[in-house]
Design an enzyme around this catalytic site. Structure first.
Site, PDB file in Angstrom:
ATOM      1  CD  GLU A  56      -5.003  -2.445   2.251  1.00  0.00           C
ATOM      2  OE1 GLU A  56      -5.559  -2.065   1.141  1.00  0.00           O
ATOM      3  OE2 GLU A  56      -4.453  -1.825   3.109  1.00  0.00           O
TER       4      GLU A  56
ATOM      5  CD1 TRP B 245     -18.579  13.414  10.879  1.00  0.00           C
ATOM      6  CD2 TRP B 245     -18.822  11.399   9.815  1.00  0.00           C
ATOM      7  NE1 TRP B 245     -18.098  12.431  11.904  1.00  0.00           N
ATOM      8  CE2 TRP B 245     -18.002  11.350  11.129  1.00  0.00           C
ATOM      9  CE3 TRP B 245     -18.928  10.291   9.178  1.00  0.00           C
ATOM     10  CZ2 TRP B 245     -17.758   9.857  11.427  1.00  0.00           C
ATOM     11  CZ3 TRP B 245     -18.589   9.124   9.356  1.00  0.00           C
ATOM     12  CH2 TRP B 245     -17.653   8.938  10.681  1.00  0.00           C
TER      13      TRP B 245
ATOM     14  CE  LYS C  75     -14.247  12.985  12.090  1.00  0.00           C
ATOM     15  NZ  LYS C  75     -13.114  12.814  11.193  1.00  0.00           N
TER      16      LYS C  75
ATOM     17  CB  THR D 102      -0.764  -0.099   1.212  1.00  0.00           C
ATOM     18  OG1 THR D 102       0.061   0.045   2.414  1.00  0.00           O
ATOM     19  CG2 THR D 102      -1.581  -1.215   1.392  1.00  0.00           C
TER      20      THR D 102
HETATM   21  P1  AMP Z   1      -5.187   1.932  -2.934  1.00  0.00           P
HETATM   22  O1  AMP Z   1      -5.029   0.918  -1.916  1.00  0.00           O
HETATM   23  O2  AMP Z   1      -4.097   2.896  -3.093  1.00  0.00           O
HETATM   24  O3  AMP Z   1      -5.833   1.686  -4.440  1.00  0.00           O
HETATM   25  O4  AMP Z   1      -6.465   3.009  -2.351  1.00  0.00           O
HETATM   26  C1  AMP Z   1      -7.533   2.608  -2.131  1.00  0.00           C
HETATM   27  C2  AMP Z   1      -8.515   3.681  -1.438  1.00  0.00           C
HETATM   28  O5  AMP Z   1      -8.928   4.728  -2.740  1.00  0.00           O
HETATM   29  C3  AMP Z   1      -9.868   3.330  -1.074  1.00  0.00           C
HETATM   30  O6  AMP Z   1      -9.901   2.756   0.247  1.00  0.00           O
HETATM   31  C4  AMP Z   1     -10.692   4.472  -1.321  1.00  0.00           C
HETATM   32  O7  AMP Z   1     -10.643   5.581  -0.114  1.00  0.00           O
HETATM   33  C5  AMP Z   1     -10.208   5.130  -2.566  1.00  0.00           C
HETATM   34  N1  AMP Z   1     -10.957   4.830  -3.677  1.00  0.00           N
HETATM   35  C6  AMP Z   1     -10.928   3.859  -4.691  1.00  0.00           C
HETATM   36  N2  AMP Z   1     -11.818   3.780  -5.447  1.00  0.00           N
HETATM   37  C7  AMP Z   1     -12.804   4.965  -5.369  1.00  0.00           C
HETATM   38  C8  AMP Z   1     -13.757   5.681  -5.798  1.00  0.00           C
HETATM   39  N3  AMP Z   1     -14.365   4.940  -7.085  1.00  0.00           N
HETATM   40  N4  AMP Z   1     -14.407   6.600  -5.117  1.00  0.00           N
HETATM   41  C9  AMP Z   1     -13.947   7.131  -3.958  1.00  0.00           C
HETATM   42  N5  AMP Z   1     -12.752   6.377  -3.355  1.00  0.00           N
HETATM   43  C10 AMP Z   1     -12.298   5.324  -3.918  1.00  0.00           C
END
Ligand code: AMP
Length: 544
Positions: free
Chosen positions: A334, A446, A441, A189
Site C-alpha cells: 500500500e 504484549w 498476548k 496484496t
Molecule cells: P507486503 O505488502 O506483502 O509487502 O507486506 C508488508 C508487511 O511486511 C508490512 O506491513 C510488515 O508487516 C512487513 N514488513 C515489511 N518490512 C518489514 C521489516 N523491515 N520489518 C518487519 N516487518 C516488515
C-alpha cells in the site's frame, strides 16, 4: 481573499515513459543484463530497451489496448518484463503485475477482479496459464514472453508469441502526454486473510517514490551503480528499482527465475553488481552458499533488506565477513512500498560502533514524502520516545487513498492504518514490534516475536527462527520458538534457551523450542505465521 501569484514554470507531467526517454537519451549505452528462463544471459542497452518498448507500444495498440485497460504480467525479473512495464504504462494502460506464487484460484480471482484484457507470461508459467485460461473470460489475448524457437504447444485460445508480435511493428511511437494522476500500475496484496486487495499506483506516485528511493539517505543509487533487484517485479514493482535505475542511469542485472545463492553469487561477480535488494530469506540462502563454499563478494557494497524484519546477526555477518553494508527498510504494498530506510544521521557518526549498530537494526526513518505516527486503541497519538508502542499509521504521496474497486474507505482521519505495531524514537527511527495479528498476548501484556527471533538468530547454527503465541491455560498465550538449523550444523534446545537471559525481559523468554526442517513461507517470501499457528495449534507447552 487576494488572488495567489502563480509561478511561471513549465508543466511537465510526471509520467513513467519519461524515465525511459531519459535513460535512452542520456544513458543509451548503459547495459541491462538478464538471466533468461530459456537459458543463458541476454544483454542489451537502454537504447535497445527504448526502441523495443516503442515497438511494443505499437503492438499493444494493434490489439486494441486503450487508456486505462489492464494488461497483466506473470513474469520473473527480466528484460521483456521491463519492456512491458514501460510500453503498457507509457501508452496510458495499466500494468497489472501478478504474483505467480499465489494459489491458482487466487490468481484467477485477481484477473477477474482487475478485468485484465491481455495477459503476458514467462514460459515457466505456461502450465499455470493453461489452467487459468478457462477461468478468465475477460482476457482476450494471451502472450508468451518468448521467441518463435521456444514457443510451446499450449491449449490456450488467442495465443501469440511476444517476439513475433513485437517484431511486426515499427519503432516509431510518440509516448502520449496525459494526466500524471492516471493509473500506471496495479499490484494486489497477498491476501493472507480474505481476498487480495488492489493498490493502484499513479504515474505521479511512481515517479515521486522513485525519486525518493534514489536519495543518498535512502538507497543512494546513481549512474555509477550496477543494481540487481532480487525482489520480484511481480510484487510491488521490485521495490520500484526498475523505475529508479533508468532515473539515475544505473546498469541493471535481472536474475530471472534463479534466486538461489549459487546463481545470485555468479551474477554478482560476473556483472560487477554494487547494490542489491531482497527479503531476509534470500540473503540467508546466499550467506549459506558463501560460507559453505568459502566465497567472497568482490564488488557488492550495499544491500537493502526489508519485507520482514532483518535479523541483526545477518547484518553483522555481511558487514564483517564480506564488507557489504546492509540497510534495513520497512514498507508495504500500500506504500509503493517504501516507508522507512535506515541510514545514520550526522550526530550518530561520533557514536561507538555498537551504539551505531543498535540504531541500524531498527527499520529506519521516513524519507521526505512520508509521515508516520503511532496511536493507541482509541486513535490517540503516542509519544515518540522509542518505548511506547502502538498501531502504526502513515500518510504520504505514494500511499494508497483507497483500494481498487474497494467499497470501504481504508483511511482513518486521512491516515492509512498499516496493521503493524511499533515504536518511534525522538530521531524518527521506526522499530517494528510485530504485525498486529502476530504479537503474542501473554497475561494481557504484549511480547514482540521479532525481538525473540533476532536473539535466536545470533546462534551460528540457526538458519531461521520464528516465534508464535502457543495456547497457555493461565497466560492465554506464551512464546513458542521454532528453529531451522543450518545445513550440517547442530544446536540443542538448551543452548538456544541460554541465549535469552539478560537480552530480553525474563517473562518474554520462550516457554519451548522446537526444531523444524523448514518454515512455511507466504507468496511474498515471508515466514507464514498463520500456517505455523495452525501447525502448532495442538502444541503442549512444558508447564501448561
Ligand atoms: P507486503 O505488502 O506483502 O509487502 O507486506 C508488508 C508487511 O511486511 C508490512 O506491513 C510488515 O508487516 C512487513 N514488513 C515489511 N518490512 C518489514 C521489516 N523491515 N520489518 C518487519 N516487518 C516488515
Amino acid at each position: 481573499m487576494s488572488t495567489p501569484l502563480m509561478g511561471q514554470m513549465m508543466e511537465v507531467p510526471l509520467l513513467v515513459s519519461s524515465l525511459l526517454k531519459h535513460a535512452e537519451r542520456y544513458h543509451g549505452d548503459t547495459e541491462i543484463v538478464s538471466r533468461t528462463v530459456e537459458g543463458g544471459i541476454h544483454r542489451y542497452t537502454y537504447a535497445d530497451a527504448g526502441r523495443r518498448s516503442r515497438q511494443l507500444a505499437n503492438a499493444l495498440k494493434r490489439i486494441g489496448v486503450g487508456r486505462g485497460d489492464r494488461v497483466a504480467t506473470l513474469a520473473w525479473n527480466g528484460y521483456r518484463h521491463f519492456e512491458l512495464y514501460y510500453a503498457i504504462s507509457g501508452s496510458g494502460a495499466v500494468v497489472h503485475t501478478i504474483n505467480p506464487r499465489l494459489f491458482p484460484e487466487q490468481i484467477a480471482w485477481i484477473v477477474n477482479h482487475a478485468e485484465d484484457r491481455t495477459l503476458c507470461f514467462d514460459l515457466t508459467f505456461a502450465p499455470l496459464v493453461e489452467k487459468l485460461a478457462p477461468q478468465c473470460p475477460t482476457v482476450k489475448q494471451w502472450v508468451v514472453m518468448t521467441d518463435r524457437a521456444h514457443m510451446p504447444e499450449l491449449k490456450i485460445p488467442n495465443l501469440i508469441c511476444y517476439e513475433d508480435w513485437l517484431e511486426a511493428e515499427s519503432d516509431e511511437f510518440e509516448w502520449p502526454e496525459f494526466d500524471e494522476k492516471s493509473a500506471a500500475c496495479l499490484c494486489y496484496t497477498s491476501g493472507t486473510t480474505g481476498n487480495p486487495k488492489g493498490a493502484l499506483y499513479s504515474h505521479r506516485s511512481t515517479i515521486l517514490h522513485a525519486y525518493a528511493i534514489c536519495l543518498p539517505d535512502v538507497m543512494n543509487v546513481s549512474a555509477r551503480d550496477c543494481i540487481l533487484p532480487v525482489v520480484p517485479m511481480f510484487h510491488v514493482s521490485a521495490w520500484t528499482l526498475p523505475y529508479a535505475a533508468p532515473l539515475v542511469g544505473a546498469k541493471i542485472v535481472f536474475p530471472g527465475a534463479a534466486l538461489d545463492g549459487a546463481s545470485l553469487h555468479e551474477l554478482f561477480e560476473s556483472e560487477g553488481v554494487t547494490f542489491s535488494a531482497g527479503v531476509p530469506t534470500v540473503w540467508q540462502g546466499l550467506l549459506q552458499h558463501l560460507q559453505n563454499n568459502k566465497l567472497k563478494l568482490s564488488t557488492l557494497k550495499r544491500c537493502v533488506i526489508g519485507g520482514s524484519a532483518c535479523p541483526p546477526a545477518l547484518m553483522k555477518t555481511f558487514e564483517s565477513d564480506y564488507g557489504v553494508k546492509i540497510h534495513h527498510a520497512w514498507g508495504m504494498t500500500e506504500l509503493s512500498p517504501l516507508g522507512t530506510f535506515n541510514t545514520l544521521k550526522n550526530k550518530h557518526l561520533k557514536l561507538p560502533a555498537d551504539e551505531q549498530f543498535e540504531i541500524e537494526t531498527k527499520q529506519g526513518r521516513p524519507p521526505f514524502g512520508i509521515d508516520l505516527k503511532i496511536v493507541d486503541a482509541d486513535g490517540r497519538s503516542l509519544p515518540r520516545d522509542g518505548k511506547a508502542f502502538g498501531d502504526l499509521m502513515v500518510r504520504g504521496g505514494w500511499v494508497i487513498s483507497g483500494y481498487y474497486k474497494g467499497d470501504k474507505d481504508p483511511l482513518s482521519d486521512g491516515w492509512f492504518p498499516t496493521g503493524d505495531v511499533g515504536t518511534l524514537d525522538p530521531d524518527g527511527y521506526l522499530q517494528i514490534t510485530d504485525r498486529s495479528k502476530d504479537v503474542i498476548k501473554s497475561g494481557g501484556e504484549w511480547i514482540s516475536s521479532i525481538d525473540l527471533e533476532n536473539v535466536a538468530c545470533e546462534h551460528p547454527a540457526v538458519a531461521q527462527a520464528a516465534v508464535i503465541g502457543a495456547y497457555h491455560p493461565k497466560w492465554d498465550e506464551r512464546p513458542l520458538l521454532i528453529v531451522v538449523k543450518k545445513q550440517g550444523q547442530d544446536v540443542s534446545r538448551d543452548e538456544i534457551m541460554q541465549l535469552f537471559p539478560g537480552k530480553v525481559a525474563k517473562w518474554w523468554i520462550p516457554d519451548d523450542v522446537v526444531f523444524a526442517d523448514e518454515l512455511p513461507m507466504t507468496a511474498t517470501g515471508k515466514i507464514s505465521k498463520l500456517r505455523l499457528r495452525e501447525q502448532f495449534k495442538e502444541h503442549k507447552l512444558p508447564d501448561a
